[in-house]
Design a protein around this motif. Sequence first.
Motif, mmCIF file in Angstrom:
data_model
loop_
_atom_site.group_PDB
_atom_site.id
_atom_site.type_symbol
_atom_site.label_atom_id
_atom_site.label_comp_id
_atom_site.label_asym_id
_atom_site.label_seq_id
_atom_site.Cartn_x
_atom_site.Cartn_y
_atom_site.Cartn_z
ATOM 1 N N ILE A 124 -2.177 -34.762 27.982
ATOM 2 C CA ILE A 124 -3.214 -35.408 28.795
ATOM 3 C C ILE A 124 -2.995 -36.917 28.832
ATOM 4 O O ILE A 124 -3.077 -37.553 29.888
ATOM 5 C CB ILE A 124 -4.612 -35.080 28.230
ATOM 6 C CG1 ILE A 124 -4.934 -33.594 28.449
ATOM 7 C CG2 ILE A 124 -5.679 -35.950 28.888
ATOM 8 C CD1 ILE A 124 -6.148 -33.119 27.677
ATOM 9 N N THR A 174 -8.522 -31.779 34.032
ATOM 10 C CA THR A 174 -7.640 -32.949 34.073
ATOM 11 C C THR A 174 -8.452 -34.234 34.174
ATOM 12 O O THR A 174 -8.167 -35.224 33.485
ATOM 13 C CB THR A 174 -6.667 -32.850 35.256
ATOM 14 O OG1 THR A 174 -5.868 -31.662 35.112
ATOM 15 C CG2 THR A 174 -5.745 -34.054 35.315
ATOM 16 N N SER A 221 -1.232 -27.959 37.531
ATOM 17 C CA SER A 221 0.054 -28.098 36.832
ATOM 18 C C SER A 221 1.194 -27.523 37.654
ATOM 19 O O SER A 221 2.281 -28.109 37.729
ATOM 20 C CB SER A 221 -0.014 -27.394 35.474
ATOM 21 O OG SER A 221 -1.000 -27.962 34.655
ATOM 22 N N ARG A 231 0.161 -34.081 36.077
ATOM 23 C CA ARG A 231 -1.091 -33.613 36.674
ATOM 24 C C ARG A 231 -1.975 -34.782 37.096
ATOM 25 O O ARG A 231 -2.475 -34.822 38.214
ATOM 26 C CB ARG A 231 -1.870 -32.746 35.672
ATOM 27 C CG ARG A 231 -1.312 -31.371 35.449
ATOM 28 C CD ARG A 231 -2.347 -30.506 34.741
ATOM 29 N NE ARG A 231 -2.876 -31.174 33.557
ATOM 30 C CZ ARG A 231 -2.377 -31.040 32.342
ATOM 31 N NH1 ARG A 231 -1.326 -30.268 32.150
ATOM 32 N NH2 ARG A 231 -2.916 -31.666 31.316
#
Length: 303
Positions: A124, A174, A221, A231
């Motif tokens: 992330i 996300t 993704s 992403r």
Amino acid sequence: MVRISDRHIKSPAGPTTDGFGCPLKQLSINQALAGSDIAVFRKATSVMRLDQVKTSASDRGFVVGVSSLGGHTRRIYHQHHATNHDFTENSIYIRNLSEGYKADLSGPFDFLLLEISPASLIRIAEGAELPGVTSLAAETASKDIVLANLCRALTPALEKPEEASALFVDQMATAIGTYLVQRYGGRSIAASNRSRSLSRSHEQLAKSLLLENLDGNISISEVAKVCNLSRGYFIRAFRETTGMTPYQWLLSERVNRARELLRASNAPLAEVAIACGFADQSHFTRVFSSIAGLTPGNWRRNS
């Protein structure tokens, strides 16, 4: 859309608590979804005083809790002392699961929980262009309205997973993950003037992939990988290029296709709904009405 069963602690008599130490028999809501790098749970109870919550240290990563109710209190036991905390609406906590936890809980609660593994947190952070973030700062009962609103958008998906597309859940996970590493990852965000728009070829490729999966059951993704982008970068670039997030764009395309079918055929609304990627006629009607301003039936008659 993949629904996952809640993790729990096993005992000879069967599971008595969930993976966060909450007694299962006292939970009135116990829902779960799998998002991109984030497992999402909703836990609620109307019980005034719960059994003591206790979990052992593990390598599962971090849990973030967001409260949608006020009136919940916790007495958390540390190694040599205890602290008391009042949770109001939109208050949050962030806990490192590598540390043991023991607390007395009082008052009803309704929490949305996010579980993020160490590897997921690194991915992330890299997608948010903050490489090097490997942990989140601890928080207890602090207010974060931005995070609360982001998480609140996932409530309908938890309540009706059959209507929630993987694209939507992935996109929201996300966005939430990016916010968490930016706000609580301990790294400053450098300003950048670099263009965030997609190239023409990437835009066409992304739109083609989304249209091939009109029901939304393709992850951010997967699309980002085909474009050789992270992403987070893909979502930002897609929004700058089209003015919409990938999920908003796909919803708009579904409604456009529905308009064409409604205008050109007498097919039943239920058939139009399925052909345009909606879960059922009810789902179709709600989304179509919110975008077109009319129900599908009224729109067909007026057109």
